[in-house]
Design an enzyme around this catalytic site. Structure first.
Site, PDB file in Angstrom:
ATOM      1  N   ARG A 102       0.879  -1.178   0.000  1.00 49.07           N
ATOM      2  CA  ARG A 102       0.000   0.000   0.000  1.00 49.07           C
ATOM      3  C   ARG A 102       0.910   1.220   0.000  1.00 49.07           C
ATOM      4  O   ARG A 102       1.679   1.433   0.937  1.00 49.07           O
ATOM      5  CB  ARG A 102      -0.907  -0.010   1.231  1.00 49.07           C
ATOM      6  CG  ARG A 102      -1.579   1.327   1.461  1.00 49.07           C
ATOM      7  CD  ARG A 102      -2.697   1.255   2.451  1.00 49.07           C
ATOM      8  NE  ARG A 102      -3.833   0.580   1.878  1.00 49.07           N
ATOM      9  CZ  ARG A 102      -5.066   0.582   2.414  1.00 49.07           C
ATOM     10  NH1 ARG A 102      -5.284   1.222   3.540  1.00 49.07           N
ATOM     11  NH2 ARG A 102      -6.058  -0.043   1.828  1.00 49.07           N
ATOM     12  N   HIS A 129      -7.272   1.147  -6.594  1.00 51.26           N
ATOM     13  CA  HIS A 129      -7.443   0.212  -5.470  1.00 51.26           C
ATOM     14  C   HIS A 129      -8.071  -1.071  -6.020  1.00 51.26           C
ATOM     15  O   HIS A 129      -9.246  -1.369  -5.786  1.00 51.26           O
ATOM     16  CB  HIS A 129      -8.344   0.861  -4.411  1.00 51.26           C
ATOM     17  CG  HIS A 129      -8.297   0.204  -3.064  1.00 51.26           C
ATOM     18  ND1 HIS A 129      -7.537  -0.920  -2.783  1.00 51.26           N
ATOM     19  CD2 HIS A 129      -8.922   0.526  -1.887  1.00 51.26           C
ATOM     20  CE1 HIS A 129      -7.695  -1.249  -1.518  1.00 51.26           C
ATOM     21  NE2 HIS A 129      -8.522  -0.406  -0.947  1.00 51.26           N
ATOM     22  N   GLN A 132      -9.929  -3.752  -3.804  1.00 53.70           N
ATOM     23  CA  GLN A 132     -11.255  -3.280  -3.403  1.00 53.70           C
ATOM     24  C   GLN A 132     -12.266  -3.550  -4.522  1.00 53.70           C
ATOM     25  O   GLN A 132     -13.372  -4.047  -4.279  1.00 53.70           O
ATOM     26  CB  GLN A 132     -11.184  -1.774  -3.099  1.00 53.70           C
ATOM     27  CG  GLN A 132     -12.487  -1.191  -2.636  1.00 53.70           C
ATOM     28  CD  GLN A 132     -12.892  -1.706  -1.267  1.00 53.70           C
ATOM     29  OE1 GLN A 132     -12.120  -1.648  -0.332  1.00 53.70           O
ATOM     30  NE2 GLN A 132     -14.104  -2.224  -1.148  1.00 53.70           N
ATOM     31  N   ASP A 224     -17.320   7.168  -1.271  1.00 57.59           N
ATOM     32  CA  ASP A 224     -16.061   7.002  -0.531  1.00 57.59           C
ATOM     33  C   ASP A 224     -15.747   8.348   0.123  1.00 57.59           C
ATOM     34  O   ASP A 224     -16.399   9.371  -0.165  1.00 57.59           O
ATOM     35  CB  ASP A 224     -14.947   6.564  -1.503  1.00 57.59           C
ATOM     36  CG  ASP A 224     -13.615   6.300  -0.794  1.00 57.59           C
ATOM     37  OD1 ASP A 224     -13.608   6.098   0.438  1.00 57.59           O
ATOM     38  OD2 ASP A 224     -12.566   6.308  -1.483  1.00 57.59           O
ATOM     39  N   CYS A 264     -16.315   1.670   0.398  1.00 55.92           N
ATOM     40  CA  CYS A 264     -15.154   0.804   0.658  1.00 55.92           C
ATOM     41  C   CYS A 264     -14.760   0.807   2.125  1.00 55.92           C
ATOM     42  O   CYS A 264     -14.087  -0.109   2.573  1.00 55.92           O
ATOM     43  CB  CYS A 264     -13.987   1.243  -0.210  1.00 55.92           C
ATOM     44  SG  CYS A 264     -13.510   2.952   0.096  1.00 55.92           S
ATOM     45  N   ARG A 292     -13.715  -8.630   1.018  1.00 53.82           N
ATOM     46  CA  ARG A 292     -12.277  -8.408   0.772  1.00 53.82           C
ATOM     47  C   ARG A 292     -11.518  -9.709   1.034  1.00 53.82           C
ATOM     48  O   ARG A 292     -10.600 -10.070   0.301  1.00 53.82           O
ATOM     49  CB  ARG A 292     -11.743  -7.301   1.699  1.00 53.82           C
ATOM     50  CG  ARG A 292     -12.288  -5.909   1.418  1.00 53.82           C
ATOM     51  CD  ARG A 292     -11.782  -5.340   0.106  1.00 53.82           C
ATOM     52  NE  ARG A 292     -10.338  -5.235   0.048  1.00 53.82           N
ATOM     53  CZ  ARG A 292      -9.615  -4.245   0.558  1.00 53.82           C
ATOM     54  NH1 ARG A 292     -10.207  -3.219   1.133  1.00 53.82           N
ATOM     55  NH2 ARG A 292      -8.291  -4.231   0.448  1.00 53.82           N
TER      56      ARG A 292
END
Ligand code: CP
Ligand code: NVA
Length: 305
Positions: A102, A129, A132, A224, A264, A292
């Site tokens: 990340r 992402h 996700q 988001d 998310c 996830r």
């Protein structure tokens, strides 16, 4: 060997196979446990930013599959600061079987992949992402049985999560609409790619600024945070611009009556989403977060076994 850096690197067929595998692994897990197909294998998890879901779901995915995961905090590695990314990639490649990272700068995860001799998974960058998005596609598939022809409406910032969501929708045939404030658009390069994918899948892309217009006929409303990690200095300005883009009961009432609401997470309740919606009957927030685990198992199995 293949990396998992962007949804756009994968064909629609490969993404469908990944979703099928995720569904299989989810069922297997729920009916007694996964086979230890990654026994003896270790995933290094390099984090430049905080995380709950990505960290815990990758760690648990590796454990369920018989392997192990190693958490490397922002303070430890100093990606590109304490040590060159090319050196980190080559050193880690001798210790572990895959690397999840990340990062802030998307180029850093590309650089890791370039120098690594083991698969590299993008656990979020400033640009996208993809992990996700795969979990999101799984969630939508479970709710509706398909993505093809569905209307997915994203309301808010044209950010990393929106890029990967747009790409997976365009790849798998869902119509993607975004309503964002002017000046907070999706990156042009991401839109150009999405246009190619949408043409191939015969789906539609719509770029708007009006959230009400965007959610009409929506089967999925997605939002988001207004301020992503690394943009903290812009927060004050963003808090002035984004309030009309809040996903609240009034907005949800404009959509299809069976609409699901996705986020998310982490959510900033009272900003981009109200408690009423996050905890209400349309919310898919927690099944989405739990997916996830299952979607990432599919990525790990594809790349590591
Ligand atoms: N959605 C997501 O990636 O959450 P974390 O930042 O907690 O990993
Ligand atoms: N757009 C958010 C997503 C967090 C999972 C961020 O980058 O902070």
């Amino acid at each position: 060997m293949k990396h998992f850096i962007a949804i756009s690197d994968y064909s629609a067929q490969e993404l469908k196979e990944m979703l099928d595998l995720a569904i299989f692994l989810k069922r297997e897990h729920q009916s007694g446990g996964n086979k230890p197909v990654l026994k003896g294998k270790v995933l290094a998890m390099v984090f430049q930013k905080p995380s709950l879901r990505t960290r815990v779901s990758f760690d648990m995915a590796m454990r369920h599959l018989g392997g192990d995961a190693l958490y490397l905090s922002p303070a430890e590695i100093g990606l590109g600061k304490r040590e060159a990314i090319s050196d980190i990639a080559r050193v880690l490649s001798g210790y572990v079987e895959a690397i999840m990272a990340r990062v802030f700068d998307h180029q850093h995860v590309i650089e890791l992949a370039k120098w690594s001799s083991v698969p590299v998974i993008n656990g979020l960058s400033n640009y996208n992402h993809p992990c996700q998005a795969l979990a999101d596609a799984l969630t939508i598939y479970e709710k509706f049985g398909t993505l093809k022809g569905l209307n997915v409406s994203y309301v808010g910032d044209g950010n990393n999560v929106a890029v990967s969501l747009m790409h997976i929708c365009a790849k798998l045939g869902a119509n993607f609409t975004i309503a964002n404030p002017k000046g907070y658009d999706l990156p042009e390069q991401a839109i150009n790619l999405a246009e190619q994918f949408a043409q191939e899948s015969q789906s539609k892309l719509t770029f708007l600024h009006d959230p009400l217009q965007a959610v009409k006929k929506a089967n999925v409303i997605y939002t988001d945070t207004w301020t992503s990690m690394g943009q903290e200095e812009e927060m004050e300005q963003r808090l002035k611009v984004f309030p009309p883009y809040q996903v609240n009961a009034q907005l949800v009432a404009e959509a299809d009556r069976d609409v699901i609401v996705m986020h998310c997470l982490p959510a900033h309740r009272g900003q981009e989403i109200t408690d009423e919606v996050a905890d209400g009957p349309h919310s898919a927030l927690f099944p989405q977060a739990h997916n996830r685990l299952h979607a990432q198992k599919a990525i790990l199995v594809k790349l590591m076994s």
